[in-house]
Design a protein around this motif. Structure first.
Motif, PDB file in Angstrom:
ATOM      1  N   VAL A   1       1.050  -1.135   0.083  1.00  0.00           N
ATOM      2  CA  VAL A   1       0.001   0.071  -0.207  1.00  0.00           C
ATOM      3  C   VAL A   1       0.810   1.145  -0.249  1.00  0.00           C
ATOM      4  O   VAL A   1       0.712   2.148  -0.691  1.00  0.00           O
ATOM      5  CB  VAL A   1      -1.049   0.274   1.562  1.00  0.00           C
ATOM      6  CG1 VAL A   1      -1.568   0.651   1.693  1.00  0.00           C
ATOM      7  CG2 VAL A   1      -2.471  -1.121   1.068  1.00  0.00           C
ATOM      8  N   LEU A   2       1.699   0.803   0.625  1.00  0.00           N
ATOM      9  CA  LEU A   2       2.863   2.725   1.017  1.00  0.00           C
ATOM     10  C   LEU A   2       3.659   2.712  -0.251  1.00  0.00           C
ATOM     11  O   LEU A   2       3.489   3.692  -1.172  1.00  0.00           O
ATOM     12  CB  LEU A   2       3.938   2.075   2.027  1.00  0.00           C
ATOM     13  CG  LEU A   2       2.999   2.603   3.653  1.00  0.00           C
ATOM     14  CD1 LEU A   2       4.428   2.231   4.265  1.00  0.00           C
ATOM     15  CD2 LEU A   2       2.342   3.732   3.981  1.00  0.00           C
ATOM     16  N   LYS A   3       3.721   1.776  -1.335  1.00  0.00           N
ATOM     17  CA  LYS A   3       4.659   1.790  -2.061  1.00  0.00           C
ATOM     18  C   LYS A   3       3.633   2.200  -3.132  1.00  0.00           C
ATOM     19  O   LYS A   3       3.929   3.065  -4.297  1.00  0.00           O
ATOM     20  CB  LYS A   3       4.676   0.888  -3.155  1.00  0.00           C
ATOM     21  CG  LYS A   3       5.873   0.363  -3.691  1.00  0.00           C
ATOM     22  CD  LYS A   3       7.097  -0.729  -4.200  1.00  0.00           C
ATOM     23  CE  LYS A   3       7.943  -0.965  -5.474  1.00  0.00           C
ATOM     24  NZ  LYS A   3       8.850  -1.976  -5.328  1.00  0.00           N
ATOM     25  N   LYS A   4       2.629   1.412  -3.556  1.00  0.00           N
ATOM     26  CA  LYS A   4       1.230   2.031  -4.232  1.00  0.00           C
ATOM     27  C   LYS A   4       1.041   4.216  -3.864  1.00  0.00           C
ATOM     28  O   LYS A   4       0.779   4.781  -5.006  1.00  0.00           O
ATOM     29  CB  LYS A   4       0.076   1.984  -4.246  1.00  0.00           C
ATOM     30  CG  LYS A   4      -0.247   0.206  -5.326  1.00  0.00           C
ATOM     31  CD  LYS A   4      -1.360   0.099  -4.811  1.00  0.00           C
ATOM     32  CE  LYS A   4      -1.945  -1.736  -5.524  1.00  0.00           C
ATOM     33  NZ  LYS A   4      -2.987  -2.294  -5.325  1.00  0.00           N
ATOM     34  N   LEU A   5       0.915   4.298  -2.733  1.00  0.00           N
ATOM     35  CA  LEU A   5       1.258   5.643  -2.504  1.00  0.00           C
ATOM     36  C   LEU A   5       1.923   6.572  -2.958  1.00  0.00           C
ATOM     37  O   LEU A   5       2.150   7.576  -2.993  1.00  0.00           O
ATOM     38  CB  LEU A   5       0.221   5.900  -0.568  1.00  0.00           C
ATOM     39  CG  LEU A   5      -0.555   5.004  -0.266  1.00  0.00           C
ATOM     40  CD1 LEU A   5      -0.613   5.577   1.385  1.00  0.00           C
ATOM     41  CD2 LEU A   5      -1.733   6.114  -1.429  1.00  0.00           C
ATOM     42  N   ALA A   6       3.380   5.845  -2.765  1.00  0.00           N
ATOM     43  CA  ALA A   6       4.255   6.746  -3.679  1.00  0.00           C
ATOM     44  C   ALA A   6       4.835   6.892  -4.892  1.00  0.00           C
ATOM     45  O   ALA A   6       5.688   6.998  -5.738  1.00  0.00           O
ATOM     46  CB  ALA A   6       5.682   5.982  -2.140  1.00  0.00           C
ATOM     47  N   GLY A   7       3.863   6.256  -5.559  1.00  0.00           N
ATOM     48  CA  GLY A   7       3.713   6.049  -6.699  1.00  0.00           C
ATOM     49  C   GLY A   7       4.149   5.339  -7.318  1.00  0.00           C
ATOM     50  O   GLY A   7       4.735   5.348  -8.387  1.00  0.00           O
ATOM     51  N   GLY A   8       5.073   4.113  -6.504  1.00  0.00           N
ATOM     52  CA  GLY A   8       5.479   3.107  -7.520  1.00  0.00           C
ATOM     53  C   GLY A   8       4.928   1.866  -8.207  1.00  0.00           C
ATOM     54  O   GLY A   8       3.890   2.044  -7.449  1.00  0.00           O
ATOM     55  N   LYS A   9       5.213   1.043  -8.225  1.00  0.00           N
ATOM     56  CA  LYS A   9       4.909  -0.238  -8.737  1.00  0.00           C
ATOM     57  C   LYS A   9       4.125  -1.071  -7.421  1.00  0.00           C
ATOM     58  O   LYS A   9       5.546  -1.921  -6.528  1.00  0.00           O
ATOM     59  CB  LYS A   9       5.531  -0.869  -9.756  1.00  0.00           C
ATOM     60  CG  LYS A   9       5.019  -2.200 -10.017  1.00  0.00           C
ATOM     61  CD  LYS A   9       5.877  -2.779 -11.160  1.00  0.00           C
ATOM     62  CE  LYS A   9       5.227  -4.051 -11.680  1.00  0.00           C
ATOM     63  NZ  LYS A   9       6.549  -4.837 -13.137  1.00  0.00           N
ATOM     64  N   ALA A  10       3.188  -1.800  -7.074  1.00  0.00           N
ATOM     65  CA  ALA A  10       3.195  -2.550  -6.670  1.00  0.00           C
ATOM     66  C   ALA A  10       3.853  -3.645  -6.289  1.00  0.00           C
ATOM     67  O   ALA A  10       4.473  -4.280  -7.409  1.00  0.00           O
ATOM     68  CB  ALA A  10       1.758  -3.283  -6.536  1.00  0.00           C
ATOM     69  N   ALA A  11       4.551  -4.089  -5.071  1.00  0.00           N
ATOM     70  CA  ALA A  11       5.553  -5.137  -4.318  1.00  0.00           C
ATOM     71  C   ALA A  11       4.708  -6.466  -4.954  1.00  0.00           C
ATOM     72  O   ALA A  11       3.488  -6.648  -4.848  1.00  0.00           O
ATOM     73  CB  ALA A  11       6.068  -5.158  -3.813  1.00  0.00           C
ATOM     74  N   ASP A  12       4.810  -7.263  -5.126  1.00  0.00           N
ATOM     75  CA  ASP A  12       4.504  -8.726  -5.356  1.00  0.00           C
ATOM     76  C   ASP A  12       4.034  -9.754  -4.233  1.00  0.00           C
ATOM     77  O   ASP A  12       4.878  -9.398  -3.457  1.00  0.00           O
ATOM     78  CB  ASP A  12       4.900  -9.823  -6.314  1.00  0.00           C
ATOM     79  CG  ASP A  12       5.556  -9.778  -7.965  1.00  0.00           C
ATOM     80  OD1 ASP A  12       4.655  -8.693  -8.863  1.00  0.00           O
ATOM     81  OD2 ASP A  12       6.900  -9.476  -8.364  1.00  0.00           O
TER      82      ASP A  12
END
Length: 358
Positions: free
Chosen positions: A347-358
Motif C-alpha cells: 500500500v505504501l509503495k502504491k501511495l508513493a507512486g511506485g509499482k506494487a510489490a509482488d
C-alpha cells in the motif's frame, strides 16, 4: 494385559465388526503396527498407511470400509481422540511403584502415612504431613511440614512440595515440579521507580529512593490443589502471601508452567507449556491457554476463554472471548490486523507512486 477386540470395544463404549476374538497387546500407528497391535487409523489419511504395517485390527472412523483396508476386525470410534484416551488408559501399566516405604526414605515421626502407600528411595516426608491411602511417591521427593496428600495421588521422582501445601485426591504431579516455593513479593521503604512508572505510564521523572533495599513479603498462604488436577514436569506453583494460591478441580497443567503467588485458577482449565500467570490474577473455569501465553498480574479471565499460543494478556478478558496476539485482542480483530500489516508495504509503495510489490 492383552484384550480381545470384543472386550475392548465394550470397555471403550464403542462398536466393532469382524473377528472379536482377535487379541491385542498394544497400540501403534498404522505403519508401525505389529500383528498384536491395534492400529490407530481414525481417518482416511492414517488408514492409507495400514498396508505398511501388520495390524489385523484397527480403530477406524464410522462408516469405514475396514475389509477393503485389509483388516480382520475394526473398532468404530465416532470421536477418535476420546477413544485414544480410553485405549491408552487401558494399556498404560502405570508408574510401577510398589506399595511400601523404601529403607532409605526419611519419615518424620509426626507424619501420618496410611497403609499401602508407596514411598520411593531417598524421599523425605516432613513434620505433621498427612499421606492418604493409595498415594504413590517416587524417588527423591520432598514433602514439607504440614502438607496433605489426598487419596490415590501420584507424585513422580524429584518433585518438591513445600510447607502447607494441600493436594486433593487423584492428583498427578510429573517429575521435578515445585509446589509451594516463595512468591516474588518485595517492597521498598519508599516508592521505587517501578511503582511510579506504573502510575505515570513512564512519563514521569525517574525517582531513585534513598534506600533501594527490597524487603521480602513472606509467603504464608501455601498452595491448594483440588481433586483430579495434573501438573506437568518442571512446573512451579508459588505459595500465596496470606491466602493460598489455588488450582481448581480437573485442571491440567503442562510442563514448564509458572503460577505466581495468590493466583486462583478455576476448574477444568487446560494450559500448554510455558504459560505464565503473574500474581493475584483470577482465571475462570474451562479456560484454555496455548503455549507461551502470558497473563499480567491482578486481572481476571472469565469462564470459557480461549487464549491462542504466545498471546500476552494485559487486561481482563470477559467470559467466552477468544484472544490472540500481543497485546491480545479478539482473534478475528487480530487476524484482520495481521493481514493489514502484511499488505502495508504494498500500500505504501502504491501511495508513493511506485509499482506494487509482488
Amino acid at each position: 494385559m492383552p484384550y480381545r477386540i470384543d472386550e475392548l470395544a465394550e470397555k471403550l463404549g464403542a462398536t466393532f465388526e469382524g473377528d472379536g476374538s482377535i487379541t491385542i497387546a498394544g497400540a501403534a500407528e498404522p505403519q508401525a503396527a505389529g500383528a498384536d497391535d491395534l492400529a490407530l487409523a481414525m481417518s482416511p489419511t492414517y488408514a492409507a498407511h495400514l498396508a505398511e504395517g501388520q495390524a489385523k485390527a484397527a480403530v477406524v472412523w464410522p462408516g469405514a470400509d475396514w475389509q477393503a483396508l485389509g483388516l480382520k476386525a475394526a473398532v468404530f470410534a465416532p470421536r477418535g481422540r476420546l477413544a485414544m484416551a480410553g485405549l491408552t488408559a487401558l494399556l498404560d501399566p502405570g508408574p510401577g511403584m510398589e506399595a511400601g516405604i523404601h529403607p532409605s526414605a526419611i519419615i518424620d515421626p509426626t507424619a501420618e502415612v496410611a497403609d499401602g502407600v508407596a514411598i520411593g528411595p531417598f524421599s523425605i516426608i516432613g513434620a505433621r504431613v498427612r499421606v492418604a491411602a493409595g498415594v504413590q511417591i517416587g524417588a527423591q521427593v520432598s514433602v514439607g511440614p504440614d502438607s496433605v496428600l489426598g487419596a490415590d495421588t501420584t507424585v513422580h521422582d524429584g518433585v518438591r512440595i513445600g510447607r502447607r501445601v494441600r493436594i486433593g485426591a487423584r492428583v498427578i504431579i510429573q517429575p521435578n515440579a515445585v509446589l509451594g516455593a516463595d512468591g516474588l513479593s518485595f517492597v521498598t521503604a519508599s516508592p521505587a521507580y517501578v511503582e511510579v512508572s506504573r502510575q505515570t505510564l513512564g512519563l514521569g521523572e525517574v525517582t531513585v529512593p534513598e534506600d533501594a533495599t527490597w524487603h521480602r513479603i513472606h509467603s504464608l498462604g501455601g498452595v491448594e490443589i483440588a481433586d483430579d488436577v495434573e501438573i506437568g514436569a518442571c512446573t512451579t506453583i508459588d505459595s500465596g502471601t496470606i491466602r493460598a494460591t489455588r488450582i481448581g478441580r480437573g485442571t491440567k497443567l503442562d510442563n514448564l508452567i509458572h503460577i505466581a503467588h495468590n493466583v486462583v485458577v478455576g476448574e477444568d482449565c487446560l494450559f500448554a507449556a510455558q504459560v505464565g500467570i503473574a500474581g493475584s490474577s483470577v482465571v475462570g473455569d474451562r479456560v484454555v491457554a496455548g503455549g507461551k501465553v502470558g497473563i499480567s498480574d491482578n486481572i481476571t479471565i472469565g469462564n470459557d476463554v480461549v487464549l491462542g499460543g504466545a498471546s500476552v494478556i494485559l487486561s481482563s478478558v470477559p467470559t467466552g472471548r477468544v484472544m490472540l496476539g500481543y497485546p491480545a485482542t479478539k482473534m478475528d480483530v487480530q487476524l484482520e490486523s495481521y493481514k493489514a500489516l502484511r499488505r502495508l508495504p504494498r500500500v505504501l509503495k502504491k501511495l508513493a507512486g511506485g509499482k506494487a510489490a509482488d
